[in-house]
Design a protein around this motif. Structure first.
Motif, PDB file in Angstrom:
ATOM      1  N   SER A   1      45.702  16.378  32.498  1.00 13.78           N
ATOM      2  CA  SER A   1      45.351  17.249  33.618  1.00 13.78           C
ATOM      3  C   SER A   1      46.206  16.922  34.829  1.00 13.78           C
ATOM      4  O   SER A   1      46.498  15.762  35.116  1.00 13.78           O
ATOM      5  CB  SER A   1      43.866  17.064  33.971  1.00 13.78           C
ATOM      6  OG  SER A   1      43.587  17.645  35.226  1.00 13.78           O
TER       7      SER A   1
ATOM      8  N   ASP B   1      51.154  24.529  33.419  1.00 13.46           N
ATOM      9  CA  ASP B   1      52.128  24.232  32.363  1.00 13.46           C
ATOM     10  C   ASP B   1      53.250  25.266  32.363  1.00 13.46           C
ATOM     11  O   ASP B   1      54.434  24.922  32.297  1.00 13.46           O
ATOM     12  CB  ASP B   1      51.460  24.219  30.985  1.00 13.46           C
ATOM     13  CG  ASP B   1      50.686  22.937  30.725  1.00 13.46           C
ATOM     14  OD1 ASP B   1      50.997  21.912  31.370  1.00 13.46           O
ATOM     15  OD2 ASP B   1      49.770  22.957  29.884  1.00 13.46           O
ATOM     16  N   ARG B   2      52.880  26.555  32.437  1.00 10.41           N
ATOM     17  CA  ARG B   2      53.891  27.624  32.454  1.00 10.41           C
ATOM     18  C   ARG B   2      54.744  27.544  33.715  1.00 10.41           C
ATOM     19  O   ARG B   2      55.958  27.717  33.668  1.00 10.41           O
ATOM     20  CB  ARG B   2      53.218  28.996  32.363  1.00 10.41           C
ATOM     21  CG  ARG B   2      52.501  29.255  31.051  1.00 10.41           C
ATOM     22  CD  ARG B   2      52.150  30.727  30.913  1.00 10.41           C
ATOM     23  NE  ARG B   2      51.301  31.217  31.997  1.00 10.41           N
ATOM     24  CZ  ARG B   2      49.979  31.179  31.984  1.00 10.41           C
ATOM     25  NH1 ARG B   2      49.346  30.662  30.938  1.00 10.41           N
ATOM     26  NH2 ARG B   2      49.276  31.655  32.994  1.00 10.41           N
TER      27      ARG B   2
ATOM     28  N   THR C   1      38.984  19.888  33.669  1.00 12.62           N
ATOM     29  CA  THR C   1      38.749  20.662  32.445  1.00 12.62           C
ATOM     30  C   THR C   1      38.992  22.152  32.672  1.00 12.62           C
ATOM     31  O   THR C   1      38.537  22.977  31.886  1.00 12.62           O
ATOM     32  CB  THR C   1      37.305  20.451  31.927  1.00 12.62           C
ATOM     33  OG1 THR C   1      36.378  20.857  32.947  1.00 12.62           O
ATOM     34  CG2 THR C   1      37.067  18.994  31.569  1.00 12.62           C
ATOM     35  N   MET C   2      39.689  22.499  33.737  1.00 13.21           N
ATOM     36  CA  MET C   2      39.981  23.903  34.025  1.00 13.21           C
ATOM     37  C   MET C   2      41.160  24.361  33.162  1.00 13.21           C
ATOM     38  O   MET C   2      42.326  24.271  33.557  1.00 13.21           O
ATOM     39  CB  MET C   2      40.287  24.077  35.511  1.00 13.21           C
ATOM     40  CG  MET C   2      39.097  23.827  36.412  1.00 13.21           C
ATOM     41  SD  MET C   2      39.534  23.831  38.173  1.00 13.21           S
ATOM     42  CE  MET C   2      40.141  25.490  38.400  1.00 13.21           C
ATOM     43  N   GLU C   3      40.863  24.881  31.969  1.00  5.73           N
ATOM     44  CA  GLU C   3      41.910  25.180  30.993  1.00  5.73           C
ATOM     45  C   GLU C   3      42.883  26.241  31.485  1.00  5.73           C
ATOM     46  O   GLU C   3      44.096  26.127  31.291  1.00  5.73           O
ATOM     47  CB  GLU C   3      41.280  25.609  29.666  1.00  5.73           C
ATOM     48  CG  GLU C   3      40.526  24.479  28.969  1.00  5.73           C
ATOM     49  CD  GLU C   3      40.003  24.890  27.609  1.00  5.73           C
ATOM     50  OE1 GLU C   3      40.334  26.012  27.169  1.00  5.73           O
ATOM     51  OE2 GLU C   3      39.271  24.103  27.002  1.00  5.73           O
ATOM     52  N   GLU C   4      42.364  27.290  32.117  1.00  8.01           N
ATOM     53  CA  GLU C   4      43.249  28.359  32.579  1.00  8.01           C
ATOM     54  C   GLU C   4      44.198  27.856  33.664  1.00  8.01           C
ATOM     55  O   GLU C   4      45.379  28.216  33.685  1.00  8.01           O
ATOM     56  CB  GLU C   4      42.425  29.541  33.106  1.00  8.01           C
ATOM     57  CG  GLU C   4      41.683  30.308  32.020  1.00  8.01           C
ATOM     58  CD  GLU C   4      40.981  31.530  32.578  1.00  8.01           C
ATOM     59  OE1 GLU C   4      41.213  31.856  33.757  1.00  8.01           O
ATOM     60  OE2 GLU C   4      40.212  32.154  31.840  1.00  8.01           O
ATOM     61  N   THR C   5      43.667  27.030  34.561  1.00 10.20           N
ATOM     62  CA  THR C   5      44.506  26.463  35.624  1.00 10.20           C
ATOM     63  C   THR C   5      45.595  25.575  35.047  1.00 10.20           C
ATOM     64  O   THR C   5      46.759  25.648  35.446  1.00 10.20           O
ATOM     65  CB  THR C   5      43.649  25.646  36.610  1.00 10.20           C
ATOM     66  OG1 THR C   5      42.633  26.482  37.150  1.00 10.20           O
ATOM     67  CG2 THR C   5      44.500  25.088  37.734  1.00 10.20           C
ATOM     68  N   HIS C   6      45.217  24.747  34.069  1.00 14.20           N
ATOM     69  CA  HIS C   6      46.201  23.862  33.461  1.00 14.20           C
ATOM     70  C   HIS C   6      47.241  24.643  32.675  1.00 14.20           C
ATOM     71  O   HIS C   6      48.437  24.292  32.699  1.00 14.20           O
ATOM     72  CB  HIS C   6      45.501  22.850  32.554  1.00 14.20           C
ATOM     73  CG  HIS C   6      44.609  21.921  33.302  1.00 14.20           C
ATOM     74  ND1 HIS C   6      43.403  21.484  32.808  1.00 14.20           N
ATOM     75  CD2 HIS C   6      44.731  21.359  34.524  1.00 14.20           C
ATOM     76  CE1 HIS C   6      42.828  20.688  33.690  1.00 14.20           C
ATOM     77  NE2 HIS C   6      43.615  20.594  34.740  1.00 14.20           N
ATOM     78  N   ALA C   7      46.819  25.706  31.985  1.00 11.72           N
ATOM     79  CA  ALA C   7      47.772  26.541  31.245  1.00 11.72           C
ATOM     80  C   ALA C   7      48.754  27.201  32.215  1.00 11.72           C
ATOM     81  O   ALA C   7      49.960  27.281  31.942  1.00 11.72           O
ATOM     82  CB  ALA C   7      47.031  27.592  30.429  1.00 11.72           C
ATOM     83  N   PHE C   8      48.240  27.669  33.354  1.00 15.93           N
ATOM     84  CA  PHE C   8      49.114  28.272  34.365  1.00 15.93           C
ATOM     85  C   PHE C   8      50.115  27.250  34.892  1.00 15.93           C
ATOM     86  O   PHE C   8      51.312  27.529  35.030  1.00 15.93           O
ATOM     87  CB  PHE C   8      48.288  28.825  35.524  1.00 15.93           C
ATOM     88  CG  PHE C   8      49.107  29.143  36.743  1.00 15.93           C
ATOM     89  CD1 PHE C   8      49.874  30.296  36.798  1.00 15.93           C
ATOM     90  CD2 PHE C   8      49.129  28.271  37.828  1.00 15.93           C
ATOM     91  CE1 PHE C   8      50.652  30.574  37.914  1.00 15.93           C
ATOM     92  CE2 PHE C   8      49.899  28.534  38.949  1.00 15.93           C
ATOM     93  CZ  PHE C   8      50.665  29.699  38.992  1.00 15.93           C
TER      94      PHE C   8
END
Length: 239
Positions: free
Chosen positions: A161, A20-21, A11-18
């Motif tokens: 995730s 993804d980029r 559930t680490m949203e910032e890590t997953h967003a990073f």
């Protein structure tokens, strides 16, 4: 890892967003390099670099079925049948290697879920692949349906995730030292580190498409791959 007492990794949203980029940028770089190198080789009929002007989803799905069935049989001794219906004659401009990666991931997941749910040596229900397209359709859509027991609703967000997997921890430990060719080959395990689905979605989204899942716990899962015809979308460069 699935979770920790201090941090819920899936559930680490910032890590997953990073991530993804990062992976979207990596796909873009690989496409640019691959396109450049391919254009410097001898021309191949119906190809412009990496792009096949007459990509056949049916042919790619058949190859992905063969690869997934080989991997499933290697692990379980058997594999469910896969039935393909719909627009088997369809061709459109796309990068075949991207579509093969996406379909292989979905079929591996469906075969593993089906065998695990019904048990080894059972009479497995077939996995169904439908290829849909029409003159007025915005996308080419491929649906993969299985009867592998589905996914609990509480896990639906976690499946995207990069750190969530239901694979055996021993497989995860062995995969930490994988080589650079494993993630695109049949030498990788049927289930591994948990990054297959999110990277498949990134591949679909790179050319303006998408990947989504609908699941019925206790029955099975439907996966939908949306593919745009190349030339109708811009590169989704991350900001």
């Amino acid at each position: 890892y699935k979770s920790s007492k201090s941090v819920e990794f899936d559930t680490m949203e910032e890590t997953h967003a990073f991530l993804d980029r990062f992976y979207m940028s990596r796909i873009g770089i690989r496409v640019l390099i691959g396109q450049y190198l391919s254009l410097r080789q001898q021309p191949v009929e119906s190809y412009i670099g990496l792009i096949c002007l007459k990509t056949s989803p049916y042919e790619i799905v058949k190859r992905a079925i063969d690869d997934a069935a080989f991997m499933c049989t290697r692990k379980y001794g058997d594999a469910p049948e896969v039935i393909i219906t719909g627009r088997l004659d369809l061709t459109f401009p796309y990068v075949p290697t991207h579509l093969h990666y996406i379909m292989l991931e979905l079929l591996k997941n469906s075969m593993r879920a089906t065998v695990d749910w019904h048990g080894i040596d059972a009479d497995y229900p077939p996995i169904k692949v439908v290829i849909a397209d029409g003159k007025e359709n915005e996308d080419v859509v491929i649906k993969v349906s299985d009867e592998g027991g589905g996914i609990p609703r509480s896990n639906m967000k976690r499946i995207w995730s990069y750190l969530f997997t239901t694979a055996d921890p021993a497989i995860q430990e062995g995969m930490v030292a994988f080589n650079e060719n494993v993630d695109h080959s049949i030498d990788s395990p049927l289930a591994g580190l948990g990054y297959g689905l999110p990277i498949s979605r990134s591949y679909a989204r790179y050319f303006g498409g998408d990947l989504s899942l609908m699941s019925m716990e206790g029955h099975g899962t439907d996966a939908f791959v949306y593919l745009t015809r190349l030339g109708n979308s811009r590169e989704p460069l991350p900001i």
